[in-house]
Design a protein around this motif. Structure first.
Motif, PDB file in Angstrom:
ATOM      1  N   SER A   1       0.835  -1.201   0.000  1.00  0.00           N
ATOM      2  CA  SER A   1       0.000   0.000   0.000  1.00  0.00           C
ATOM      3  C   SER A   1       0.866   1.246   0.000  1.00  0.00           C
ATOM      4  O   SER A   1       2.052   1.225   0.317  1.00  0.00           O
ATOM      5  CB  SER A   1      -0.919  -0.005   1.215  1.00  0.00           C
ATOM      6  OG  SER A   1      -0.152  -0.075   2.396  1.00  0.00           O
ATOM      7  N   ASP A   2       0.243   2.349  -0.377  1.00  0.00           N
ATOM      8  CA  ASP A   2       0.945   3.631  -0.409  1.00  0.00           C
ATOM      9  C   ASP A   2       0.680   4.462   0.832  1.00  0.00           C
ATOM     10  O   ASP A   2       1.157   5.587   0.943  1.00  0.00           O
ATOM     11  CB  ASP A   2       0.546   4.426  -1.661  1.00  0.00           C
ATOM     12  CG  ASP A   2      -0.964   4.394  -1.899  1.00  0.00           C
ATOM     13  OD1 ASP A   2      -1.695   4.140  -0.910  1.00  0.00           O
ATOM     14  OD2 ASP A   2      -1.403   4.597  -3.040  1.00  0.00           O
ATOM     15  N   SER A   3      -0.099   3.921   1.765  1.00  0.00           N
ATOM     16  CA  SER A   3      -0.406   4.638   3.008  1.00  0.00           C
ATOM     17  C   SER A   3      -0.351   3.673   4.184  1.00  0.00           C
ATOM     18  O   SER A   3      -0.588   2.462   4.037  1.00  0.00           O
ATOM     19  CB  SER A   3      -1.789   5.287   2.934  1.00  0.00           C
ATOM     20  OG  SER A   3      -1.868   6.192   1.860  1.00  0.00           O
TER      21      SER A   3
ATOM     22  N   GLN B   1      -3.966   7.323  13.046  1.00  0.00           N
ATOM     23  CA  GLN B   1      -3.732   8.434  12.120  1.00  0.00           C
ATOM     24  C   GLN B   1      -3.220   7.865  10.802  1.00  0.00           C
ATOM     25  O   GLN B   1      -2.382   6.962  10.775  1.00  0.00           O
ATOM     26  CB  GLN B   1      -2.718   9.430  12.688  1.00  0.00           C
ATOM     27  CG  GLN B   1      -2.584  10.700  11.864  1.00  0.00           C
ATOM     28  CD  GLN B   1      -1.730  11.750  12.558  1.00  0.00           C
ATOM     29  OE1 GLN B   1      -0.864  11.432  13.379  1.00  0.00           O
ATOM     30  NE2 GLN B   1      -1.976  13.020  12.248  1.00  0.00           N
ATOM     31  N   VAL B   2      -3.731   8.391   9.682  1.00  0.00           N
ATOM     32  CA  VAL B   2      -3.316   7.953   8.350  1.00  0.00           C
ATOM     33  C   VAL B   2      -2.050   8.703   7.945  1.00  0.00           C
ATOM     34  O   VAL B   2      -1.956   9.926   8.122  1.00  0.00           O
ATOM     35  CB  VAL B   2      -4.436   8.188   7.321  1.00  0.00           C
ATOM     36  CG1 VAL B   2      -3.954   7.805   5.919  1.00  0.00           C
ATOM     37  CG2 VAL B   2      -5.679   7.393   7.694  1.00  0.00           C
ATOM     38  N   VAL B   3      -1.063   7.962   7.372  1.00  0.00           N
ATOM     39  CA  VAL B   3       0.202   8.543   6.929  1.00  0.00           C
ATOM     40  C   VAL B   3       0.380   8.244   5.446  1.00  0.00           C
ATOM     41  O   VAL B   3       0.365   7.076   5.043  1.00  0.00           O
ATOM     42  CB  VAL B   3       1.394   7.971   7.729  1.00  0.00           C
ATOM     43  CG1 VAL B   3       2.703   8.560   7.215  1.00  0.00           C
ATOM     44  CG2 VAL B   3       1.220   8.233   9.209  1.00  0.00           C
ATOM     45  N   ASP B   4       0.573   9.295   4.630  1.00  0.00           N
ATOM     46  CA  ASP B   4       0.871   9.133   3.202  1.00  0.00           C
ATOM     47  C   ASP B   4       2.388   8.992   3.062  1.00  0.00           C
ATOM     48  O   ASP B   4       3.141   9.921   3.333  1.00  0.00           O
ATOM     49  CB  ASP B   4       0.373  10.344   2.422  1.00  0.00           C
ATOM     50  CG  ASP B   4       0.501  10.155   0.913  1.00  0.00           C
ATOM     51  OD1 ASP B   4       1.363   9.364   0.480  1.00  0.00           O
ATOM     52  OD2 ASP B   4      -0.261  10.790   0.166  1.00  0.00           O
TER      53      ASP B   4
ATOM     54  N   LEU C   1      -6.603  12.452   1.103  1.00  0.00           N
ATOM     55  CA  LEU C   1      -5.190  12.425   0.725  1.00  0.00           C
ATOM     56  C   LEU C   1      -4.982  11.912  -0.696  1.00  0.00           C
ATOM     57  O   LEU C   1      -3.848  11.875  -1.183  1.00  0.00           O
ATOM     58  CB  LEU C   1      -4.399  11.545   1.702  1.00  0.00           C
ATOM     59  CG  LEU C   1      -4.313  12.047   3.148  1.00  0.00           C
ATOM     60  CD1 LEU C   1      -3.672  10.993   4.046  1.00  0.00           C
ATOM     61  CD2 LEU C   1      -3.517  13.351   3.207  1.00  0.00           C
ATOM     62  N   GLY C   2      -6.057  11.450  -1.326  1.00  0.00           N
ATOM     63  CA  GLY C   2      -5.953  10.946  -2.684  1.00  0.00           C
ATOM     64  C   GLY C   2      -5.372   9.552  -2.763  1.00  0.00           C
ATOM     65  O   GLY C   2      -4.742   9.196  -3.775  1.00  0.00           O
ATOM     66  N   ARG C   3      -5.564   8.780  -1.726  1.00  0.00           N
ATOM     67  CA  ARG C   3      -5.026   7.421  -1.695  1.00  0.00           C
ATOM     68  C   ARG C   3      -6.164   6.414  -1.602  1.00  0.00           C
ATOM     69  O   ARG C   3      -7.298   6.743  -1.228  1.00  0.00           O
ATOM     70  CB  ARG C   3      -4.083   7.247  -0.501  1.00  0.00           C
ATOM     71  CG  ARG C   3      -2.872   8.166  -0.557  1.00  0.00           C
ATOM     72  CD  ARG C   3      -2.024   7.899  -1.787  1.00  0.00           C
ATOM     73  NE  ARG C   3      -0.897   8.818  -1.907  1.00  0.00           N
ATOM     74  CZ  ARG C   3      -0.049   8.818  -2.928  1.00  0.00           C
ATOM     75  NH1 ARG C   3      -0.216   7.948  -3.910  1.00  0.00           N
ATOM     76  NH2 ARG C   3       0.953   9.683  -2.954  1.00  0.00           N
TER      77      ARG C   3
END
Length: 718
Positions: A8-10, A39-42, A102-104
């Motif tokens: 995944s990218d996040s 918390q989500v991290v890109d 975030l566009g993910r």
């Protein structure tokens, strides 16, 4: 709905707490989840989603002192929160919203160690029958990722959020931030420090930890190497539990394929124990932390075991069994009590079209003795759970003239049953005669004087030292060799013990003083009783409010205590050269009528008590109290000394005690009709030689039986 992906990218940085232990013991006390922070991290843009903190309402709102002090939470605050199922729904919605912002599209969890996912979320969801989404079956262990990026730091097991943050120079404000919030912020900072443009190691999150969706069944070969660091023994299981039930108990941990082996007792029935093999030692160590966790209303004990023990139970060498078990992901049902004349067509007709057998006749495995005789057992394969459930509904229905029992089974149980029956000798070979070593004689109490006490409800781990500590000052009033631990037929503590006191007055005082006194985590009942009642229970009878119930043929044995009152010289008695009972009576088909079993039980009840001592180099110590002869199905825990032939001959000539005949002269009969008598047995062996007088010193024979034996026949069976 977003989907989790190993590439995944996040990341979703996740932290949680329970109402009990914290840190390295998280989840070990079986307490419920009360807090989730994430918390989500890109990973590409290093952008962050909103930091969320959510309380979870537990079924039990009571908090441990450690939890209340560390988290600052209160039962009043938790009572207003949502239960776990609704919190998980909110979590999914909020994560999806943050990813969209975030566009993910995809994400994978990142946690501080493995405990939150494996030891908290999966077990609790399993108990509450909650279905976790796919994202909870893969995650990154931040401690392992940090160690890969910075190999010179402390070992993974010694790392904490504080130590990792300190290593990268990140300052934690524990006093300024809420519990859970500062942990997530520190974890995010640690993740950013490992990304390629900030770390010379060019670390990437590519290989996550995984949790198996379901337990996979399969065969195990005796030639397979099994690491002892991956095996545990689970004890206290409900007798009807299956391998899937055990896998559910260890939900969140990865069990090896075919890694659940249910143990059977001497009668071929489950004894409440299982050996479980995990994919690695890390998973095994996590399993040990579930010691005394609950399966329903029962707590399960978890201990270390060895690879040899696992192979002894689960390993097999039969090509027929390997071929039968080669069909993977099948549900196995065991059928017991089949007529000996039953054919595959009979079994398929009994099961009917509503529960089709996988492969038809190929999905049936009949259990047989080495000579090809059927045992009445069979194993059946079904393609799905629905078919297996339909088959189980036929439990105790009639086939021919017999009712058939049906149970869930496992690949390991198939191997174990086949190994047991196929290794059964047709005519057991007797070992070299042995002589029991006994100290100066003493007698166990008898009569109606109530100078004994019975302890009931002892912890199964209790030993002699625990009992002596429990008795306190009354220990001085115990007769020498007066402590008797009662074992069950599997040779394990039954929770009962008897103690001989010096007088009935002392026994009364002990019963009054110690009744319902605590030993470890259990209260123990103490009753005054007589020597006669004690002996009756020790020989297999029961003592209850309705009186005495006679003992069965199979007798319980007394465990030898682990303390000594005095040292005694080894004495070889001149009255016996005995064979081990287990050699004469192998542990098979003990439920059936057997002339040998009845004779051995009568001899054990009539003969005087003998104390056996193990050999220890050239010296023997009196470490054991009175040890009743073991029943045929009880494991022998005491060593024996093989008697030299000269000693046997001298002992026999000195006392004129008849000796046993040469090895091979005795045979054991199985499968006798319940109404078979002595005449039918002798008629069966018509034409063979026998010597009845040679057995008079070994087995107590009444006058009627002796007259039949001395009739002009040619052979005798023991």
């Amino acid at each position: 709905m977003t989907a989790a992906s190993p590439h995944s990218d996040s990341l979703v940085v996740l932290f949680g707490a329970t109402a009990g232990a914290y840190g390295a013991k998280l989840g070990s006390d079986e307490r419920e989840l009360i807090l989730l922070v994430w918390q989500v991290v890109d990973l590409h843009s290093k952008k962050l989603g909103t930091l969320h903190k959510c309380l979870v309402k537990a079924d039990n709102l009571e908090l441990s002192d450690e939890c209340g002090e560390v988290t600052g939470l209160t039962p009043e605050g938790l009572s207003k929160a949502e239960p776990l199922d609704r919190v998980l729904q909110q979590f999914s919605q909020l994560v999806s919203s943050d990813l969209k912002a975030l566009g993910r599209n995809t994400y994978t969890f990142c946690t501080d160690g493995q405990l939150l996912i494996r030891q908290v979320l999966h077990p609790e969801a399993s108990k509450k029958n909650l279905l976790l989404s796919d994202c909870f079956y893969s995650f990154y262990d931040l401690r392992k990722e940090f160690h890969d990026c910075y190999p010179n730091v402390a070992p993974v097991k010694d790392q904490t959020i504080q130590s990792m943050a300190e290593y990268i120079g990140f300052r934690i404000n524990e006093a300024e931030e809420d519990f859970g919030v500062w942990q997530v912020k520190a974890m995010v900072a640690i993740i950013f420090s490992m990304l390629p443009d900030t770390c010379v190691a060019d670390h990437r999150f590519t290989v996550p930890e995984t949790v198996k969706y379901k337990y996979e069944t399969g065969p195990c070969s005796k030639s397979e190497a099994v690491d002892s660091e991956t095996v545990i023994r689970a004890r206290g299981l409900p007798w009807q539990s299956s391998d899937q039930d055990i896998a559910r108990f260890f939900k969140g941990l990865n069990i090896a394929k075919g890694g659940v082996a249910l143990c059977l007792n001497a009668q071929g029935r489950r004894n409440g124990e299982a050996l479980v093999r995990f994919v690695n030692s890390e998973q095994r160590d996590l399993a040990l932390e579930r010691h005394k966790h609950h399966m329903g209303s029962r707590y399960i004990e978890v201990y270390k075991a060895t690879g040899e023990e696992f192979l002894k139970i689960a390993g097999g060498t039969s090509n027929e069994v390997a071929q039968f078990l080669s069909k993977e992901n099948q549900v196995i049902i065991r059928m017991r009590g089949l007529p000996f004349t039953a054919t595959p067509e009979d079994v398929l007709g009994f099961l009917g079209p509503e529960c089709p057998v996988t492969g038809g006749k190929e999905g049936l495995l009949f259990v047989k003795y080495p000579d090809g005789r059927p045992t009445g057992d069979a194993f059946v394969l079904f393609a799905c759970e629905e078919y297996a459930q339909n088959a189980l509904k036929k439990h105790k229905e009639i086939l021919g003239k017999r009712y058939i029992e049906l149970f869930r089974s496992t690949a390991a149980e198939v191997q174990q049953v086949l190994n047991r029956y196929m290794s059964t000798p047709l005519i057991p070979t007797l070992p070299t005669p042995i002589i029991p070593v006994m100290p100066p004689p003493y007698t166990i109490a008898a009569g109606s004087v109530r100078d004994c006490v019975r302890l009931r409800g002892l912890p199964y781990t209790a030993g002699i030292d625990d009992i002596l500590e429990f008795m306190g000052d009354a220990t001085a009033d115990i007769k020498p060799h007066g402590v008797h631990m009662v074992l069950n037929q599997q040779g394990r503590p039954s929770g009962d013990a008897f103690i001989q006191m010096k007088s009935s007055d002392r026994a009364f005082l002990v019963a009054q003083k110690c009744h319902k006194k605590m030993m470890k985590d259990r209260y123990v009942e103490v009753f005054q009783c007589s020597g006669e009642e004690m002996n009756f229970v020790l020989m297999g009878g029961t003592l209850n409010r309705s009186g005495l119930s006679p003992p069965p043929c199979k007798l319980p044995c007394l465990s030898p205590p682990a303390y000594a009152f005095q040292t005694a010289a080894a004495v070889i008695p001149t009255e016996a050269a005995l064979y081990q009972s287990q050699a004469l009576l192998p542990q098979t088909r003990s439920q059936q009528a057997s002339a040998a079993v009845a004779a051995a039980a009568a001899a054990a009840a009539a003969s005087p008590t003998v104390t056996y001592y193990p050999s220890q180099a050239a010296q023997l110590y009196m470490n054991y109290t009175a040890y009743y002869p073991s029943p045929p199905v009880s494991p022998t825990t005491v060593g024996y000394i093989t008697a030299p032939q000269a000693a046997v001959a001298a002992a026999a000539s000195a006392t004129h005690t008849p000796m046993l005949p040469q090895p091979g002269a005795l045979v054991r009969m199985q499968g006798l009709p319940y109404n078979a008598g002595m005449k039918e047995i002798l008629s069966f062996f018509q034409g063979y030689q026998y010597a009845p007088d040679d057995y008079n010193g070994l087995i107590q024979i009444n006058d009627q039986a002796r007259s039949v034996l001395q009739a002009p026949k040619d052979w005798v069976c023991l």
